[in-house]
Design a protein around this motif. Sequence first.
Motif, mmCIF file in Angstrom:
data_model
loop_
_atom_site.group_PDB
_atom_site.id
_atom_site.type_symbol
_atom_site.label_atom_id
_atom_site.label_comp_id
_atom_site.label_asym_id
_atom_site.label_seq_id
_atom_site.Cartn_x
_atom_site.Cartn_y
_atom_site.Cartn_z
ATOM 1 N N GLY A 55 -2.138 13.086 -12.227
ATOM 2 C CA GLY A 55 -2.118 11.908 -11.393
ATOM 3 C C GLY A 55 -1.102 11.941 -10.268
ATOM 4 N N GLN A 56 -0.508 13.078 -9.993
ATOM 5 C CA GLN A 56 0.492 13.162 -8.938
ATOM 6 C C GLN A 56 -0.176 13.078 -7.575
ATOM 7 N N LEU A 57 0.354 12.203 -6.724
ATOM 8 C CA LEU A 57 -0.141 12.042 -5.370
ATOM 9 C C LEU A 57 0.218 13.277 -4.556
ATOM 10 N N ILE A 58 -0.764 13.818 -3.858
ATOM 11 C CA ILE A 58 -0.551 14.980 -3.011
ATOM 12 C C ILE A 58 -0.678 14.516 -1.566
ATOM 13 N N VAL A 59 0.343 14.799 -0.762
ATOM 14 C CA VAL A 59 0.356 14.389 0.637
ATOM 15 C C VAL A 59 0.364 15.647 1.499
ATOM 16 N N LEU A 60 -0.629 15.761 2.382
ATOM 17 C CA LEU A 60 -0.752 16.919 3.255
ATOM 18 C C LEU A 60 -0.873 16.470 4.712
ATOM 19 N N ARG A 61 -0.519 17.361 5.613
ATOM 20 C CA ARG A 61 -0.629 17.089 7.051
ATOM 21 C C ARG A 61 -1.740 17.953 7.628
ATOM 22 N N GLU A 75 6.661 20.660 4.890
ATOM 23 C CA GLU A 75 7.862 21.367 4.449
ATOM 24 C C GLU A 75 9.149 20.611 4.748
ATOM 25 N N ASP A 76 9.146 19.769 5.775
ATOM 26 C CA ASP A 76 10.333 18.987 6.113
ATOM 27 C C ASP A 76 10.469 17.832 5.117
ATOM 28 N N GLU A 77 11.544 17.847 4.330
ATOM 29 C CA GLU A 77 11.726 16.859 3.263
ATOM 30 C C GLU A 77 11.790 15.428 3.797
ATOM 31 N N GLU A 78 12.462 15.228 4.914
ATOM 32 C CA GLU A 78 12.576 13.888 5.499
ATOM 33 C C GLU A 78 11.208 13.363 5.935
ATOM 34 N N GLU A 79 10.423 14.209 6.589
ATOM 35 C CA GLU A 79 9.077 13.832 7.011
ATOM 36 C C GLU A 79 8.212 13.523 5.791
ATOM 37 N N PHE A 80 8.267 14.402 4.770
ATOM 38 C CA PHE A 80 7.475 14.185 3.562
ATOM 39 C C PHE A 80 7.830 12.857 2.898
ATOM 40 N N ASN A 81 9.127 12.591 2.718
ATOM 41 C CA ASN A 81 9.553 11.347 2.062
ATOM 42 C C ASN A 81 9.100 10.118 2.831
ATOM 43 N N MET A 86 5.094 5.705 2.790
ATOM 44 C CA MET A 86 4.081 4.887 3.469
ATOM 45 C C MET A 86 2.791 4.847 2.651
ATOM 46 N N PHE A 87 2.358 6.002 2.129
ATOM 47 C CA PHE A 87 1.158 6.035 1.303
ATOM 48 C C PHE A 87 1.348 5.232 0.023
ATOM 49 N N VAL A 88 2.493 5.381 -0.640
ATOM 50 C CA VAL A 88 2.752 4.647 -1.882
ATOM 51 C C VAL A 88 2.687 3.143 -1.616
ATOM 52 N N GLU A 89 3.273 2.703 -0.517
ATOM 53 C CA GLU A 89 3.235 1.274 -0.181
ATOM 54 C C GLU A 89 1.805 0.814 0.060
ATOM 55 N N ARG A 90 1.032 1.604 0.788
ATOM 56 C CA ARG A 90 -0.357 1.238 1.105
ATOM 57 C C ARG A 90 -1.255 1.237 -0.133
ATOM 58 N N LEU A 91 -0.964 2.123 -1.101
ATOM 59 C CA LEU A 91 -1.831 2.296 -2.260
ATOM 60 C C LEU A 91 -1.325 1.611 -3.528
ATOM 61 N N SER A 92 -0.172 0.975 -3.472
ATOM 62 C CA SER A 92 0.468 0.436 -4.682
ATOM 63 C C SER A 92 -0.347 -0.667 -5.359
ATOM 64 N N GLU A 94 -3.546 -0.544 -5.839
ATOM 65 C CA GLU A 94 -4.631 0.107 -6.563
ATOM 66 C C GLU A 94 -4.160 1.123 -7.604
ATOM 67 N N TYR A 95 -2.948 1.685 -7.408
ATOM 68 C CA TYR A 95 -2.447 2.741 -8.274
ATOM 69 C C TYR A 95 -1.022 2.447 -8.702
ATOM 70 N N ASP A 96 -0.663 2.931 -9.906
ATOM 71 C CA ASP A 96 0.716 2.827 -10.392
ATOM 72 C C ASP A 96 1.403 4.141 -10.122
ATOM 73 N N PHE A 97 2.472 4.095 -9.336
ATOM 74 C CA PHE A 97 3.228 5.297 -9.017
ATOM 75 C C PHE A 97 4.548 5.272 -9.757
ATOM 76 N N GLU A 98 4.932 6.438 -10.287
ATOM 77 C CA GLU A 98 6.231 6.584 -10.943
ATOM 78 C C GLU A 98 7.167 7.291 -9.985
ATOM 79 N N GLU A 99 8.428 6.912 -10.033
ATOM 80 C CA GLU A 99 9.439 7.537 -9.163
ATOM 81 C C GLU A 99 9.767 8.905 -9.675
#
Length: 99
Positions: A55-61, A75-81, A86-92, A94-99
Amino acid sequence: MSDEMEFGPNILSLTDEDGNEHEFEILDELDVDDKHYVALLPANEEDFEDEEDDGQLIVLRSEEEDGEEFLAYIEDEEEFNKIAAMFVERLSDEYDFEE
């Protein structure tokens, strides 16, 4: 018939570095700073690398090289975070995300 049953999830097939195909459900897409991002979940249980990744969310560019479009890891950690948050906020709703 519900919309989900009528249309089903949006499935994307990606090929890994070893030539193996994996199917992912596209959960969401967004454009930020002229870049396109996609949030995915593995569509099949066998596509989970191990039980800890279930169930891990995968974020790609989305990137383009020689006129061909492909999805790449961020690959840029700041960009990824930033994008993952943003995705977690938009999808929260519908889905339960764990930190």
